[in-house]
Design a protein around this motif. Sequence first.
Motif, PDB file in Angstrom:
ATOM      1  N   THR A 212      13.469 -11.738   7.726  1.00  0.00           N
ATOM      2  CA  THR A 212      14.119 -12.365   8.873  1.00  0.00           C
ATOM      3  C   THR A 212      13.454 -13.691   9.226  1.00  0.00           C
ATOM      4  N   ASP A 213      14.138 -14.513  10.009  1.00  0.00           N
ATOM      5  CA  ASP A 213      13.582 -15.799  10.433  1.00  0.00           C
ATOM      6  C   ASP A 213      12.625 -15.660  11.620  1.00  0.00           C
ATOM      7  N   ASP A 214      12.675 -14.527  12.281  1.00  0.00           N
ATOM      8  CA  ASP A 214      11.839 -14.300  13.464  1.00  0.00           C
ATOM      9  C   ASP A 214      10.413 -13.990  13.017  1.00  0.00           C
ATOM     10  N   ALA A 215       9.480 -14.872  13.341  1.00  0.00           N
ATOM     11  CA  ALA A 215       8.098 -14.704  12.867  1.00  0.00           C
ATOM     12  C   ALA A 215       7.448 -13.440  13.412  1.00  0.00           C
ATOM     13  N   ILE A 216       7.773 -13.067  14.649  1.00  0.00           N
ATOM     14  CA  ILE A 216       7.188 -11.864  15.241  1.00  0.00           C
ATOM     15  C   ILE A 216       7.595 -10.634  14.443  1.00  0.00           C
ATOM     16  N   VAL A 217       8.900 -10.511  14.216  1.00  0.00           N
ATOM     17  CA  VAL A 217       9.427  -9.350  13.505  1.00  0.00           C
ATOM     18  C   VAL A 217       9.001  -9.378  12.044  1.00  0.00           C
ATOM     19  N   ARG A 218       9.029 -10.559  11.449  1.00  0.00           N
ATOM     20  CA  ARG A 218       8.678 -10.682  10.031  1.00  0.00           C
ATOM     21  C   ARG A 218       7.232 -10.280   9.794  1.00  0.00           C
ATOM     22  N   GLY A 219       6.341 -10.763  10.640  1.00  0.00           N
ATOM     23  CA  GLY A 219       4.933 -10.416  10.495  1.00  0.00           C
ATOM     24  C   GLY A 219       4.696  -8.922  10.664  1.00  0.00           C
ATOM     25  N   ALA A 220       5.384  -8.328  11.639  1.00  0.00           N
ATOM     26  CA  ALA A 220       5.234  -6.890  11.857  1.00  0.00           C
ATOM     27  C   ALA A 220       5.743  -6.096  10.664  1.00  0.00           C
ATOM     28  N   ALA A 221       6.884  -6.526  10.101  1.00  0.00           N
ATOM     29  CA  ALA A 221       7.438  -5.821   8.944  1.00  0.00           C
ATOM     30  C   ALA A 221       6.471  -5.859   7.762  1.00  0.00           C
ATOM     31  N   LEU A 222       5.825  -6.998   7.561  1.00  0.00           N
ATOM     32  CA  LEU A 222       4.834  -7.093   6.480  1.00  0.00           C
ATOM     33  C   LEU A 222       3.645  -6.177   6.758  1.00  0.00           C
ATOM     34  N   ASP A 223       3.267  -6.056   8.032  1.00  0.00           N
ATOM     35  CA  ASP A 223       2.197  -5.125   8.393  1.00  0.00           C
ATOM     36  C   ASP A 223       2.598  -3.686   8.097  1.00  0.00           C
ATOM     37  N   VAL A 224       3.850  -3.353   8.408  1.00  0.00           N
ATOM     38  CA  VAL A 224       4.340  -1.996   8.149  1.00  0.00           C
ATOM     39  C   VAL A 224       4.337  -1.712   6.650  1.00  0.00           C
ATOM     40  N   LEU A 225       4.804  -2.675   5.846  1.00  0.00           N
ATOM     41  CA  LEU A 225       4.763  -2.502   4.398  1.00  0.00           C
ATOM     42  C   LEU A 225       3.322  -2.346   3.917  1.00  0.00           C
ATOM     43  N   GLY A 226       2.410  -3.063   4.561  1.00  0.00           N
ATOM     44  CA  GLY A 226       0.996  -2.926   4.215  1.00  0.00           C
ATOM     45  C   GLY A 226       0.477  -1.528   4.513  1.00  0.00           C
ATOM     46  N   ALA A 227       0.889  -0.973   5.660  1.00  0.00           N
ATOM     47  CA  ALA A 227       0.464   0.386   6.010  1.00  0.00           C
ATOM     48  C   ALA A 227       0.997   1.395   4.994  1.00  0.00           C
ATOM     49  N   LEU A 228       2.233   1.193   4.555  1.00  0.00           N
ATOM     50  CA  LEU A 228       2.813   2.073   3.537  1.00  0.00           C
ATOM     51  C   LEU A 228       2.104   1.895   2.194  1.00  0.00           C
ATOM     52  N   ALA A 229       1.747   0.648   1.890  1.00  0.00           N
ATOM     53  CA  ALA A 229       1.067   0.377   0.616  1.00  0.00           C
ATOM     54  C   ALA A 229      -0.306   1.032   0.564  1.00  0.00           C
ATOM     55  N   ARG A 230      -1.006   1.085   1.684  1.00  0.00           N
ATOM     56  CA  ARG A 230      -2.308   1.773   1.715  1.00  0.00           C
ATOM     57  C   ARG A 230      -2.147   3.253   1.387  1.00  0.00           C
ATOM     58  N   GLU A 231      -1.057   3.833   1.867  1.00  0.00           N
ATOM     59  CA  GLU A 231      -0.800   5.262   1.653  1.00  0.00           C
ATOM     60  C   GLU A 231      -0.213   5.533   0.273  1.00  0.00           C
TER      61      GLU A 231
END
Length: 299
Positions: A212-231
């Motif tokens: 998405t173009d929204d930096a707030i949402v985009r950054g959070a989504a990447l964080d969520v993918l990071g949390a999934l990647a750790r697991e």
Amino acid sequence: MTGSDSPLESVVLDDVAPESIPPHEVRAALESERSLVRQRGAHVCVALAGTDVDRIRPFVDALGSALRDDDAGVRQTAASALQEIAAADPDAITGIVDDVVVLTRSDLPDIRLAGAELLAEVATERPSACASVVGELIESLDGPRAAVDNEAFAAHVTDRGTEEVIRQRDRESREYGRQARELLSNVLVAVADDTPAAVADHVDAVADLAATDDAIVRGAALDVLGALARESPESVRPVADVAVPALDAEANVVRARAVRLFGLLGDEAYVEALERVAERDEDDEIAAFADETAAFIRR
């Protein structure tokens, strides 16, 4: 005693005496067929909470149901009462998160913000309590909300005072929307960090948010993918390409979180992209982070 068709009719909202309010009348008001009576019941709950929040704990479920009311005033006032409870004890509203999340889909920015604030209170203390509404959280964050173009409307208003009021309301609405997105983003990240399995089935939808173009949402989504990647890195690899464009995003936080995601994945396919960031990024810290991450993956 007021009649059963008009509970709390004699109550003066600006001067509520807690000991004079029969609990059965509060419940009857919240469950009334008349919206004005339901809103009065919610207003009384707000007033009671101001003196002793424990007095309205028995009405949490009824206030939760009021969050689905057809009347926006009832929803807003019920949310205000629940915010008083949540501020004192977030666990007290964990049982109604399914009702609370409905607010985040409202067309009214202030109601969306109220829902986001309630969920944030819960997620701060017990993120797992929000796991059941992950799908709704993602839906609420997915794309801009439809809104009235107040700026365009204001341009056609001839009275300067009225025009400024309209523009001020538009600024407030946009700020409420921004705050709601930020809070909901934080809730989604908190759930992913605490209970990755709750988000695992939504990886494709999260990947869409990461574009998405929204930096707030985009950054959070990447964080969520990071949390999934750790697991489970394997669960994220099929959608990992979505983070490549994020390496060139305008917002520093988005670029940094994309770098971190690739580091968590540890996939050599992204080393070249990371080295390009290391060479070209204008932010020295991000450039160094990308260089370190590329070296770590190559190790």
